[in-house]
Design a protein around this motif. Sequence first.
Motif, PDB file in Angstrom:
ATOM      1  N   ILE A  25       3.377 -27.038  13.113  1.00 43.25           N
ATOM      2  CA  ILE A  25       3.074 -26.005  14.117  1.00 43.25           C
ATOM      3  C   ILE A  25       2.499 -26.594  15.410  1.00 43.25           C
ATOM      4  CG2 ILE A  25       2.826 -24.178  12.384  1.00 43.25           C
ATOM      5  CD1 ILE A  25      -0.249 -24.262  13.001  1.00 43.25           C
ATOM      6  N   THR A  26       2.238 -27.879  15.423  1.00 47.47           N
ATOM      7  CA  THR A  26       1.843 -28.551  16.658  1.00 47.47           C
ATOM      8  C   THR A  26       2.101 -30.045  16.512  1.00 47.47           C
ATOM      9  OG1 THR A  26       0.031 -29.037  18.185  1.00 47.47           O
ATOM     10  CG2 THR A  26      -0.581 -28.777  15.890  1.00 47.47           C
ATOM     11  N   LYS A  69       8.223 -21.270  -0.901  1.00 48.20           N
ATOM     12  CA  LYS A  69       7.007 -22.030  -0.595  1.00 48.20           C
ATOM     13  C   LYS A  69       7.071 -22.507   0.855  1.00 48.20           C
ATOM     14  CE  LYS A  69       4.829 -26.412  -2.006  1.00 48.20           C
ATOM     15  NZ  LYS A  69       4.851 -27.489  -2.994  1.00 48.20           N
ATOM     16  N   ILE A  70       5.970 -22.322   1.580  1.00 43.46           N
ATOM     17  CA  ILE A  70       5.879 -22.818   2.958  1.00 43.46           C
ATOM     18  C   ILE A  70       4.629 -23.686   3.078  1.00 43.46           C
ATOM     19  CG2 ILE A  70       5.491 -22.178   5.383  1.00 43.46           C
ATOM     20  CD1 ILE A  70       7.240 -19.752   4.983  1.00 43.46           C
ATOM     21  N   ARG A  71       4.816 -24.885   3.629  1.00 41.17           N
ATOM     22  CA  ARG A  71       3.663 -25.742   3.939  1.00 41.17           C
ATOM     23  C   ARG A  71       3.498 -25.811   5.450  1.00 41.17           C
ATOM     24  NH1 ARG A  71       0.431 -29.067   1.553  1.00 41.17           N
ATOM     25  NH2 ARG A  71       1.606 -29.047  -0.374  1.00 41.17           N
ATOM     26  N   ILE A  72       2.304 -25.512   5.911  1.00 39.71           N
ATOM     27  CA  ILE A  72       1.991 -25.620   7.335  1.00 39.71           C
ATOM     28  C   ILE A  72       1.350 -26.984   7.575  1.00 39.71           C
ATOM     29  CG2 ILE A  72       0.562 -24.662   9.191  1.00 39.71           C
ATOM     30  CD1 ILE A  72       3.014 -22.940   8.381  1.00 39.71           C
ATOM     31  N   THR A  73       1.890 -27.703   8.569  1.00 41.64           N
ATOM     32  CA  THR A  73       1.415 -29.044   8.815  1.00 41.64           C
ATOM     33  C   THR A  73       1.528 -29.326  10.314  1.00 41.64           C
ATOM     34  OG1 THR A  73       1.807 -31.369   8.236  1.00 41.64           O
ATOM     35  CG2 THR A  73       3.679 -29.906   7.951  1.00 41.64           C
ATOM     36  N   LEU A 101      -1.147 -25.938   2.858  1.00 39.97           N
ATOM     37  CA  LEU A 101      -1.526 -26.514   4.140  1.00 39.97           C
ATOM     38  C   LEU A 101      -1.796 -28.005   3.977  1.00 39.97           C
ATOM     39  CD1 LEU A 101      -2.764 -25.846   7.084  1.00 39.97           C
ATOM     40  CD2 LEU A 101      -4.955 -25.718   5.898  1.00 39.97           C
ATOM     41  N   THR A 102      -1.373 -28.795   4.967  1.00 41.67           N
ATOM     42  CA  THR A 102      -1.767 -30.207   5.022  1.00 41.67           C
ATOM     43  C   THR A 102      -2.601 -30.406   6.276  1.00 41.67           C
ATOM     44  OG1 THR A 102       0.257 -30.902   3.929  1.00 41.67           O
ATOM     45  CG2 THR A 102      -0.958 -32.600   5.048  1.00 41.67           C
ATOM     46  N   MET A 332       5.738 -34.934  14.577  1.00 44.78           N
ATOM     47  CA  MET A 332       6.738 -33.941  14.976  1.00 44.78           C
ATOM     48  C   MET A 332       7.196 -33.128  13.778  1.00 44.78           C
ATOM     49  SD  MET A 332       7.521 -34.105  18.132  1.00 44.78           S
ATOM     50  CE  MET A 332       9.133 -33.324  18.204  1.00 44.78           C
ATOM     51  N   THR A 333       7.228 -33.792  12.633  1.00 44.97           N
ATOM     52  CA  THR A 333       7.842 -33.167  11.454  1.00 44.97           C
ATOM     53  C   THR A 333       6.846 -32.916  10.350  1.00 44.97           C
ATOM     54  OG1 THR A 333       8.500 -35.426  10.997  1.00 44.97           O
ATOM     55  CG2 THR A 333      10.206 -33.906  11.619  1.00 44.97           C
ATOM     56  N   GLY A 334       5.703 -33.547  10.447  1.00 40.41           N
ATOM     57  CA  GLY A 334       4.611 -33.134   9.582  1.00 40.41           C
ATOM     58  C   GLY A 334       4.562 -33.709   8.182  1.00 40.41           C
ATOM     59  N   GLY A 335       5.121 -34.838   7.906  1.00 43.34           N
ATOM     60  CA  GLY A 335       4.885 -35.514   6.625  1.00 43.34           C
ATOM     61  C   GLY A 335       5.320 -34.707   5.413  1.00 43.34           C
TER      62      GLY A 335
END
Length: 335
Positions: A25-26, A69-73, A101-102, A332-335
């Motif tokens: 998200i950022t 499932k959604i992970r926000i990172t 969340l990560t 950019m892609t969040g691991g």
Amino acid sequence: MTASPPAAPLFDRFGRIVDYLRISITDRCDFRCVYCMAEDMVFLPRAQILTLEEIYTLAQAFTELGVKKIRITGGEPLVRKGALELLQNLGRLEGLDELVLTTNGSQLDSMAEALKAAWVKRVNISLDTLDAAKFKAITRTGDLPQVIKGIKAAVSAGFERVKINAVILKDRNHQEVCDLVAFAVENGVDISFIEEMPLGVVEKHNRADAYYASDSIKADLRKQFALVASDASTGGPSKYFNVVGTQTRVGFISPHSANFCSTCNRVRLTVDGRLLLCLGNEHSVDLKQVLRSHPGDMAVLKQAIIDAMLIKPEKHEFNIHEQPVILRYMNMTGG
Ligand code: SAM
Ligand code: SF4
């Protein structure tokens, strides 16, 4: 108006069901970890990144297509203004089983309770070392006591699980793997060790020299802990072991030494709205463009997502001995 595609699981050409979406998200972050970012990172201008409303619409389209499932990172997701409100809204999405969340933990001391209330089920927190000076050297700007406070706040908030993520680099923090597991046991949390991936050009260390395989970590741990293989899965690439006599599980994410692509169930949404079909390849579809050229048309958006599955590659090809083929950084892609 295009007819709405049926709500069905997303499949790729190799028969893999895609039911897990990770959203960065950022691209911004309060840390500058040496393996993740360059020291003088240039971040994207605001007009190029998805708005919070666009992220919500995309998440809704994915859940209507069977994503569970959604992970926000990120970057660091919790430094984006409005992140908490976004999570509160996502937590209420119909059909979503797990919102996770990560985070680097820097904001958790003040935000953990509110995140728990927003239906965030599990939290992964990055922690590579327990030595404050080393922590500063690896993160360039991070403050270890603040992150430890954040981990403790997450434990007190009562998430279903809290897990530490540690990227292990030879001669930088590989000597600390037992201490990190002892810390996890003491705090009643899980821990995963991650092999570094060659994403973006980094200075400060040579990735080939810094490679420390999961098997070496396992061998180090077995000198101090009894590990028993577990069949637990959190829907990700981690292979888990129980630390005998404790609640703690130790996971190993081994993109180099144990390829996990055959069971890949995920896609990633970059902060600038590209749907990335594989972390280790550049195959992507510009969903921001679809969204902005067909405002409000959920059917077109869903069809673009369904079509994107056809270009999901079979596997990643990482080579730490060569200059990275993937020029995008992990933030950019969040691991
Ligand atoms: N800022 C948050 C954090 O650090 O947890 C979320 C984003 S960060 C990109 C997600 C995860 O990716 C972190 O656990 C981080 O250690 C890991 N990571 C970053 N760059 C990596 C790389 N080149 N190889 C392997 N893992 C990496
Ligand atoms: Fe920031 Fe996470 Fe990347 Fe570290 S790994 S620089 S905390 S985004």
